[in-house]
Motif scaffolding. Structure first.
Motif, mmCIF file in Angstrom:
data_model
loop_
_atom_site.group_PDB
_atom_site.id
_atom_site.type_symbol
_atom_site.label_atom_id
_atom_site.label_comp_id
_atom_site.label_asym_id
_atom_site.label_seq_id
_atom_site.Cartn_x
_atom_site.Cartn_y
_atom_site.Cartn_z
ATOM 1 N N SER A 115 0.861 -1.186 0.000
ATOM 2 C CA SER A 115 0.000 0.000 0.000
ATOM 3 C C SER A 115 0.892 1.229 0.000
ATOM 4 C CB SER A 115 -0.912 0.004 1.227
ATOM 5 O OG SER A 115 -0.144 0.003 2.422
ATOM 6 N N ILE A 116 0.371 2.349 -0.474
ATOM 7 C CA ILE A 116 1.147 3.594 -0.469
ATOM 8 C C ILE A 116 0.737 4.509 0.672
ATOM 9 C CG2 ILE A 116 1.645 3.550 -2.934
ATOM 10 C CD1 ILE A 116 -0.663 5.666 -3.210
ATOM 11 N N ALA A 117 -0.470 4.290 1.221
ATOM 12 C CA ALA A 117 -0.941 5.153 2.306
ATOM 13 C C ALA A 117 -1.917 4.392 3.187
ATOM 14 C CB ALA A 117 -1.620 6.406 1.749
ATOM 15 N N GLN A 118 -1.836 4.693 4.489
ATOM 16 C CA GLN A 118 -2.802 4.199 5.466
ATOM 17 C C GLN A 118 -2.997 5.307 6.495
ATOM 18 O OE1 GLN A 118 -1.690 0.440 7.244
ATOM 19 N NE2 GLN A 118 -0.933 -0.383 5.310
ATOM 20 N N GLY A 119 -4.232 5.546 6.858
ATOM 21 C CA GLY A 119 -4.490 6.571 7.863
ATOM 22 C C GLY A 119 -5.906 7.084 7.774
ATOM 23 N N SER A 120 -6.177 8.111 8.546
ATOM 24 C CA SER A 120 -7.509 8.700 8.607
ATOM 25 C C SER A 120 -7.686 9.776 7.545
ATOM 26 C CB SER A 120 -7.759 9.316 9.989
ATOM 27 O OG SER A 120 -7.671 8.333 10.995
ATOM 28 N N VAL A 121 -8.861 9.787 6.943
ATOM 29 C CA VAL A 121 -9.219 10.871 6.018
ATOM 30 C C VAL A 121 -9.430 12.131 6.844
ATOM 31 C CG1 VAL A 121 -10.924 11.661 4.337
ATOM 32 C CG2 VAL A 121 -10.277 9.239 4.426
ATOM 33 N N LEU A 122 -8.791 13.220 6.458
ATOM 34 C CA LEU A 122 -8.818 14.421 7.302
ATOM 35 C C LEU A 122 -9.942 15.383 6.951
ATOM 36 C CD1 LEU A 122 -5.011 15.217 7.714
ATOM 37 C CD2 LEU A 122 -6.527 13.861 9.175
ATOM 38 N N VAL A 146 -4.733 12.008 3.023
ATOM 39 C CA VAL A 146 -4.504 10.979 4.020
ATOM 40 C C VAL A 146 -2.998 10.843 4.202
ATOM 41 C CG1 VAL A 146 -4.585 9.127 2.299
ATOM 42 C CG2 VAL A 146 -4.959 8.584 4.702
ATOM 43 N N ALA A 147 -2.567 10.746 5.450
ATOM 44 C CA ALA A 147 -1.155 10.608 5.782
ATOM 45 C C ALA A 147 -0.308 11.716 5.161
ATOM 46 C CB ALA A 147 -0.637 9.238 5.336
ATOM 47 N N GLY A 148 -0.887 12.920 5.058
ATOM 48 C CA GLY A 148 -0.182 14.051 4.487
ATOM 49 C C GLY A 148 -0.133 14.050 2.973
ATOM 50 N N MET A 149 -0.667 13.004 2.340
ATOM 51 C CA MET A 149 -0.601 12.848 0.893
ATOM 52 C C MET A 149 -1.882 13.339 0.215
ATOM 53 S SD MET A 149 0.967 8.981 0.868
ATOM 54 C CE MET A 149 1.001 8.870 -0.934
ATOM 55 N N THR A 150 -1.726 13.917 -0.962
ATOM 56 C CA THR A 150 -2.871 14.243 -1.789
ATOM 57 C C THR A 150 -3.130 13.047 -2.697
ATOM 58 O OG1 THR A 150 -2.344 16.598 -1.781
ATOM 59 C CG2 THR A 150 -3.810 15.805 -3.519
ATOM 60 N N ASN A 171 -12.190 11.125 9.363
ATOM 61 C CA ASN A 171 -11.835 10.154 10.411
ATOM 62 C C ASN A 171 -12.030 8.702 9.997
ATOM 63 O OD1 ASN A 171 -11.151 12.224 12.292
ATOM 64 N ND2 ASN A 171 -13.338 12.480 12.746
ATOM 65 N N GLN A 172 -12.595 8.447 8.814
ATOM 66 C CA GLN A 172 -12.591 7.074 8.327
ATOM 67 C C GLN A 172 -11.155 6.656 8.011
ATOM 68 O OE1 GLN A 172 -15.589 7.164 5.089
ATOM 69 N NE2 GLN A 172 -16.554 5.435 6.145
ATOM 70 N N VAL A 173 -10.823 5.422 8.361
ATOM 71 C CA VAL A 173 -9.478 4.913 8.112
ATOM 72 C C VAL A 173 -9.467 4.170 6.783
ATOM 73 C CG1 VAL A 173 -7.646 3.381 8.952
ATOM 74 C CG2 VAL A 173 -8.986 4.739 10.572
ATOM 75 N N VAL A 174 -8.495 4.488 5.944
ATOM 76 C CA VAL A 174 -8.420 3.883 4.627
ATOM 77 C C VAL A 174 -7.027 3.329 4.368
ATOM 78 C CG1 VAL A 174 -10.210 5.360 3.636
ATOM 79 C CG2 VAL A 174 -7.814 6.082 3.515
ATOM 80 N N GLU A 194 -9.634 1.365 0.094
ATOM 81 C CA GLU A 194 -10.348 0.397 0.925
ATOM 82 C C GLU A 194 -10.584 0.975 2.318
ATOM 83 O OE1 GLU A 194 -9.077 -3.959 2.575
ATOM 84 O OE2 GLU A 194 -9.027 -3.688 0.387
ATOM 85 N N VAL A 195 -11.836 1.057 2.718
ATOM 86 C CA VAL A 195 -12.171 1.540 4.062
ATOM 87 C C VAL A 195 -11.987 0.394 5.047
ATOM 88 C CG1 VAL A 195 -13.986 2.505 5.530
ATOM 89 C CG2 VAL A 195 -13.803 3.220 3.133
ATOM 90 N N ARG A 196 -11.276 0.662 6.120
ATOM 91 C CA ARG A 196 -11.015 -0.351 7.133
ATOM 92 C C ARG A 196 -12.005 -0.210 8.280
ATOM 93 N NH1 ARG A 196 -9.990 -3.854 5.070
ATOM 94 N NH2 ARG A 196 -8.778 -4.934 6.649
ATOM 95 N N PRO A 197 -12.268 -1.289 9.023
ATOM 96 C CA PRO A 197 -13.235 -1.230 10.128
ATOM 97 C C PRO A 197 -12.830 -0.214 11.190
ATOM 98 C CG PRO A 197 -12.701 -3.503 9.573
ATOM 99 C CD PRO A 197 -11.732 -2.650 8.826
ATOM 100 N N MET A 198 -13.815 0.484 11.735
ATOM 101 C CA MET A 198 -13.553 1.444 12.806
ATOM 102 C C MET A 198 -12.987 0.711 14.012
ATOM 103 S SD MET A 198 -14.271 4.419 11.654
ATOM 104 C CE MET A 198 -14.355 5.393 13.164
ATOM 105 N N GLY A 199 -11.990 1.297 14.630
ATOM 106 C CA GLY A 199 -11.390 0.708 15.814
ATOM 107 C C GLY A 199 -10.275 -0.273 15.532
#
Length: 408
Positions: A115-122, A146-150, A171-174, A194-199
């Motif tokens: 993957s190139i990015a993982q994190g929360s949508v800001l 996400v993760a500072g990336m456009t 705040n959705q994690v992708v 891909e949206v990952r499960p909350m928590g």
């Protein structure tokens, strides 16, 4: 919805891909625009691009037999060993393969996916364009951070968990897979979101070029900390993973992966490695070359380059890897039809109706078909093996052809 439960897919250790590539493993499905004769027809090869189907697995329009690689633990996603059941449409894969006797597909020796990015949508994503196709489905181009990336999406992006980027919420994690869309290393076009499960516990992943402000190393606006951060070379294109602190917008780096000259899956150091790479043209071509992501492509052997190969074009380049430069022997422009087309073969994981069933973890909609080869619509149910062809529409494959597999 039924699919294999995802392992914790983030980088758990530094992992370097060892290649033994000496021949191009195949040609993709785009339109040939510039070409020279390709050497050799035997041996092993290396292909990097987005997954476009499963029969075994299709990358850049080429089918590869992944049965043995899946059985012997030679498939990894973000450093985690998985079976081929975990591969998904739109993931960018690096495939080492060995050619068999035609017409048999090349046999996979190894598949690596990162993957190139993982994190929360800001923020709420920005829609750039939204269109309605002739078949009634919608498509859009959008971007989000996400993760500072456009991260940019287009009509060819595959989704899971949402239908379009515009459906993403703060705040959705992708997790994002994609291709480099700018020479600065901070702009990427997503091939899968891909949206990952909350928590779900996930560290942040960010990909870009390391730079310095004062004495602080930064990546995509994130301050990098920790002993690993101190080893990162300024100006290097890297993928980093670690713990994000929102209060200070800093990333405590736990692992890093050097991407070198733009390949997510780094080839070895010796010269004249033959490869097939998918990517975006990121700089205005000259008469004899262009940039593919962060890769320097020398196309002097096939000059002049077609005028269709221009900045922003998505292409496949075939050639040899020589001293950090991709010496092109063929350049193929990827058409919208090619990028939209999906081929799937597998057992129906679940079946709700012909408007909603799942094959290889992919939601499918077959409301547009009236017949099924080797059977009827009434024969479709969970557990039935099918082969289908269709086109991507966000998180759904709109099926245009479907057959029940009766004798494989």
């Amino acid at each position: 919805m039924s699919e294999p439960s995802q392992p914790n897919l983030y980088l758990t250790r530094r992992h370097w891909l060892a290649l033994a590539a000496s021949a191009v493993s195949g040609c993709g499905g785009g339109s040939g625009v510039s070409t020279a004769s390709l050497p050799g027809t035997g041996g092993t090869g290396y292909t990097q691009g987005s997954i476009s189907g499963f029969g075994s697995v299709f990358v850049n329009g080429v089918e590869f037999d992944d049965v043995m690689a899946s059985a012997n633990g030679s498939i990894q996603i973000d450093g985690v060993t998985v079976t081929s059941d975990y591969l998904r449409l739109g993931m960018v894969a690096g495939v080492q393969s060995e050619r068999g006797v035609d017409p048999a597909p090349p046999t996979v020796r190894r598949i690596d996916v990162w993957s190139i990015a993982q994190g929360s949508v800001l923020q709420i994503p920005r829609v750039i364009q939204r269109i309605q196709r002739t078949d009634g489905t919608f498509a859009e181009s959008a971007e989000f951070t996400v993760a500072g990336m456009t991260v940019q999406t287009d009509p060819n992006t595959s989704f899971y968990g949402v239908a379009f980027a515009s459906d993403l919420m703060p705040n959705q994690v992708v997790m994002v897979w994609g291709l480099q869309a700018g020479t600065d290393g901070a702009h990427w076009t997503a091939t899968r979101v891909e949206v990952r499960p909350m928590g779900m516990a996930m560290n942040m992943v960010s990909t870009g070029v390391v730079y310095v402000s004062g004495s602080q190393r930064l990546l995509n606006g994130l301050s990098l900390s920790g002993s690993t951060a101190g080893t990162l070379t300024v100006g290097a294109l890297v993928r980093v993973q670690g713990t994000w602190s929102p209060a200070s917008n800093s990333l405590a780096v736990e692992h890093s992966k050097l991407l070198g000259s733009g390949l997510v899956f780094q080839p070895p150091g010796h010269d004249e490695i033959e490869v097939e790479i998918e990517g975006f043209v990121t700089d205005t071509p000259t008469a004899s070359g262009f940039m593919l992501g962060n890769i320097v492509v020398d196309a002097s052997a096939i000059a002049p380059i077609s005028t269709e190969v221009k900045k922003g074009a998505r292409v496949e380049v075939h050639g040899t890897w020589q001293s950090g430069v991709l010496k092109a022997t063929e350049v193929e422009l990827e058409t919208e039809q090619t990028l939209q087309t999906v081929e799937l073969k597998g057992v129906m994981d679940s079946f709700v109706s012909k408007a909603e069933f799942w094959v290889r973890g992919q939601r499918c909609d077959a409301t547009g078909i009236t017949k099924v080869e080797h059977g009827t619509l009434a024969d479709l149910k969970q557990g039935v093996e099918v082969k289908l062809r269709g086109s991507k529409a966000g998180d759904v494959v709109m099926v245009t052809e479907l057959e029940i597999v009766v004798d494989d």
